[in-house]
Design a protein around this motif. Structure first.
Motif, PDB file in Angstrom:
ATOM      1  N   THR A  11      15.995 -31.179  56.006  1.00  0.00           N
ATOM      2  CA  THR A  11      15.401 -31.841  57.214  1.00  0.00           C
ATOM      3  C   THR A  11      14.496 -30.980  58.071  1.00  0.00           C
ATOM      4  O   THR A  11      14.759 -29.761  58.194  1.00  0.00           O
ATOM      5  N   ILE A  12      13.153 -31.438  58.457  1.00  0.00           N
ATOM      6  CA  ILE A  12      12.119 -30.645  59.144  1.00  0.00           C
ATOM      7  C   ILE A  12      12.069 -31.032  60.728  1.00  0.00           C
ATOM      8  O   ILE A  12      11.998 -32.394  60.989  1.00  0.00           O
ATOM      9  N   TYR A  13      12.219 -30.132  61.408  1.00  0.00           N
ATOM     10  CA  TYR A  13      12.343 -30.413  62.778  1.00  0.00           C
ATOM     11  C   TYR A  13      10.956 -29.801  63.477  1.00  0.00           C
ATOM     12  O   TYR A  13      10.835 -28.534  63.045  1.00  0.00           O
ATOM     13  N   LEU A  14      10.305 -30.427  64.436  1.00  0.00           N
ATOM     14  CA  LEU A  14       9.207 -29.823  64.944  1.00  0.00           C
ATOM     15  C   LEU A  14       9.443 -30.224  66.611  1.00  0.00           C
ATOM     16  O   LEU A  14       9.838 -31.292  67.158  1.00  0.00           O
ATOM     17  N   VAL A  15       8.931 -29.017  67.324  1.00  0.00           N
ATOM     18  CA  VAL A  15       9.011 -29.023  68.865  1.00  0.00           C
ATOM     19  C   VAL A  15       7.664 -28.771  69.293  1.00  0.00           C
ATOM     20  O   VAL A  15       6.947 -27.674  68.864  1.00  0.00           O
ATOM     21  N   TRP A  16       7.252 -29.377  70.336  1.00  0.00           N
ATOM     22  CA  TRP A  16       6.027 -28.856  70.926  1.00  0.00           C
ATOM     23  C   TRP A  16       5.766 -29.321  72.413  1.00  0.00           C
ATOM     24  O   TRP A  16       6.388 -30.151  73.004  1.00  0.00           O
ATOM     25  N   ALA A  17       4.775 -28.554  72.877  1.00  0.00           N
ATOM     26  CA  ALA A  17       4.660 -29.188  74.596  1.00  0.00           C
ATOM     27  C   ALA A  17       3.272 -30.242  74.345  1.00  0.00           C
ATOM     28  O   ALA A  17       2.670 -29.851  73.475  1.00  0.00           O
TER      29      ALA A  17
END
Length: 231
Positions: A141-147
């Motif tokens: 599973t791929i997780y991305l976070v960003w502002a």
């Protein structure tokens, strides 16, 4: 290979093409993959990737991951299984005509970086997206976070998940903000356990940074309440 006591002499793995190579990231797993932005800061910008399958002794010829046109920067890279490579970056297809058009793009390779899929737009909205962070758990599973948002006005910390190896991503959802400034990091531990930490400030004109952390044990479906970090 001795716990950090010694390191071999650094060597160049980017192409000597008279462009600037900067903002590198590295992923490890079945091998080592390094990604970086490559640009002359005026007319052309790329996301390049090089792979080592011998613990860093040698690296492949850099491969372009993105599609031509516009501005690309700040790639992040993850590896999974026996051959998967995942790359995300921030890009602007029209840097001269739309200063706030930055989006989060993602591409994947299933053959150890030989070929990559056409990039998909993960953020896909009118607000400015800032450089992403990536984590990949044991299940792939791929997780991305960003502002996202205007700096000093209304930045939010957004989060998106892919459960199909990067073929598609969930609708981004906010985890923090809006506030004047926010910047997050993410790590994955095991299967479906992720930790997200971030710094935030209600006013960039004053020294008031705060830090928080929270955890999910179900792949990001639910999160614990944000816990402030001391200091």
């Amino acid at each position: 290979s001795d716990g950090g006591d010694t390191f071999p002499s650094p060597r160049v793995i980017s192409t000597i093409d008279y462009f600037n190579s900067y903002v590198a990231d590295v992923g490890v797993g079945w091998g080592v993959a390094a990604a970086w932005a490559n640009t002359d800061l005026a007319t052309e910008s790329t996301v390049d990737l090089s792979v080592s399958e011998d613990a860093g002794a040698t690296f492949s010829t850099p491969k372009r991951v993105d599609t031509p046109g516009g501005y690309r920067s700040s790639p992040v890279v993850g590896l999974h299984g026996d051959s998967e490579v995942y790359v995300a970056w921030v890009g602007n297809d029209d840097p001269l005509g739309a200063s706030d058009a930055e989006e989060i793009y993602f591409s994947r390779s299933t053959d150890r970086g030989v070929t990559f899929s056409s990039p998909i737009n993960v953020s896909s909205n009118s607000e400015k997206s800032w450089p992403p962070r990536m984590a990949v758990d044991d299940a792939g599973t791929i997780y991305l976070v960003w502002a996202e948002g205007d700096f000093a006005i209304d930045e939010k910390l957004l989060f998106s998940v892919s459960v199909d190896g990067g073929a598609s991503f969930s609708e981004p959802r906010g985890l923090a903000g809006p506030t004047a400034w926010v910047e997050g990091r993410i790590v994955a531990v095991g299967d479906g356990v992720i930790w997200i930490a971030w710094n935030t400030d209600a006013s960039v004109a004053e020294d008031g940074h705060e830090s928080y952390v929270m955890r999910s044990v179900d792949g990001g479906l639910a999160f614990s309440a944000p816990t402030p970090l001391p200091g």
